[in-house]
Scaffold this motif. Structure first.
Motif, short mmCIF file in Angstrom:
data_model
loop_
_atom_site.label_atom_id
_atom_site.label_comp_id
_atom_site.label_asym_id
_atom_site.label_seq_id
_atom_site.Cartn_x
_atom_site.Cartn_y
_atom_site.Cartn_z
N SER A 38 0.81 -1.22 0.00
CA SER A 38 0.00 0.00 0.00
C SER A 38 0.84 1.27 0.00
O SER A 38 1.98 1.29 0.46
CB SER A 38 -0.93 0.01 1.21
N GLU A 39 0.24 2.30 -0.52
CA GLU A 39 0.81 3.64 -0.50
C GLU A 39 -0.25 4.61 0.03
O GLU A 39 -1.45 4.36 -0.06
CB GLU A 39 1.24 4.07 -1.91
N ARG A 63 -0.92 -0.48 -4.12
CA ARG A 63 -0.47 0.01 -5.43
C ARG A 63 0.84 -0.61 -5.89
O ARG A 63 1.11 -0.69 -7.08
CB ARG A 63 -0.32 1.54 -5.40
N GLU A 64 1.70 -1.01 -4.96
CA GLU A 64 3.02 -1.51 -5.35
C GLU A 64 2.92 -2.86 -6.03
O GLU A 64 2.13 -3.72 -5.64
CB GLU A 64 3.93 -1.62 -4.12
N ASN A 104 7.10 0.49 1.96
CA ASN A 104 7.83 1.72 1.63
C ASN A 104 8.09 2.61 2.84
O ASN A 104 8.66 3.69 2.71
CB ASN A 104 7.08 2.51 0.55
#
Length: 332
Positions: free
Chosen positions: A17-18, A27-28, A116
């Protein structure tokens, strides 16, 4: 020795996720997840099959995931499935029933924090999953926070801490120590004595009910009138349920007579249900209630969905719950 060939199947979840204006969104890509790890001693292929928060993983997605695993078993030494944490135990349990006698280790993992983020738990969990997929015996596992657990025994017990999952009524298959991945030699997985078959038919019209003081048994009949084909009841303690005033026990008997299987588990996370111990349990047993023994609720409801999906009637479901298919239950 040749490198192990591993496949990463991605489905979204927190790990991928972002941040967005509406909150965290998966999204990744899987390739991005792998690139964030230092080089691993494996030949890793990646396939992105879904990009969902696990709250949106439902029976249709289970069928897709199971088919992807089955179609790729002969091409790889192990498979890793990245998945959101909220429904991961349900997916692990259902995959265990859909792909019995799986040919390779299949390891589910995810994270509490997106990969991230600097202090994310995702890299360690993902590395552990790859190691488990390369070294464990064939079965469906869940790898999280330095533990490798049999998938059908797992429950998510924490929403924020990294130690999000526990293996209920069965110790972890392996744990990470300074010696590496250390296996628990006292655990014997069920023998793989049959050909692996993909069986993805499910009955989704089922219900999981948590009993509470004052629960009206008529609600069960309303569920059946609405199309419910089977019910799991989380009863008290060893499986007790009320029969004074609001006679749940009698309601179960009527539902069994109608061909609706009623499974009784315990609201207590650990240890087993035992309908033979107290009067309130024995009466339910006499009415035809089916004990889940020491199964998790996640495993009980998915086993019921799967059994009904195979066309089993109430008597066959009762026998199914007296059978240990994939290590999901301890029978005495």
């Amino acid at each position: 020795m040749a490198e192990k060939r591993l496949l990463l199947l991605t489905t979204g979840g927190t790990i991928a996720s972002e941040a967005s204006d509406s909150g965290l969104v998966p999204r990744e890509s899987g390739q991005s997840l792998v690139q964030r790890l230092e080089k691993l001693p494996y030949d890793i292929d990646v396939k992105d099959i879904l990009q969902l928060d696990s709250s949106n993983i439902q029976p249709e997605e289970w069928q897709l995931i199971a088919t992807e695993i089955y179609d790729n078993m002969d091409k790889y030494d192990g498979i890793v499935l990245s998945h959101g944490t909220d429904t991961m135990s349900y997916t692990a349990s259902m995959l265990s029933f859909m792909i019995q006698n799986v040919k390779v280790p299949v390891v589910l993992t995810g994270s509490q924090v997106p990969i991230n983020v600097v202090l994310s738990d995702a890299p360690d969990n993902l590395r552990l999953a790859f190691v488990a997929a390369a070294t464990c015996e064939p079965a469906i596992y869940l790898a999280f926070d330095r533990k490798v657990m049999l998938g059908c025994r797992t429950v998510k017990v924490r929403t924020i801490n990294f130690d999000a999952f526990e293996s209920v009524n069965l110790p972890p298959i392996a744990t990470v120590t300074s010696d590496g991945l250390v296996f628990n030699k006292t655990i014997s997985l069920p023998k793989r004595n049959k050909k692996c078959q993909l069986k993805t038919n499910l009955e989704t019209q089922v219900s999981l009910v948590k009993l509470f003081p004052g629960f009206d048994p008529n609600l069960l009949f309303a569920m059946v009138d609405a199309g419910c084909k089977g019910i799991v009841i989380e009863a008290y303690g060893l499986g007790g349920m009320n029969y004074i005033r609001r006679n749940l026990v009698a309601a179960i008997g009527k539902l069994i007579d109608q061909g609706i299987p009623v499974i009784t588990s315990s609201q207590c996370l650990y240890e087993r249900s035992d309908l033979t111990r107290y009067e309130v349990g024995r009466l339910a047993l006499l009415e035809g209630a089916i004990s889940a023994h020491d199964m998790t609720s996640e495993s009980a409801i998915t086993k019921l969905m799967w059994g009904l999906g195979q066309g089993m009637d109430v008597h066959q479901i009762a026998r199914l719950f007296e059978t240990d298919l994939v290590g999901e239950v301890t029978l005495e």
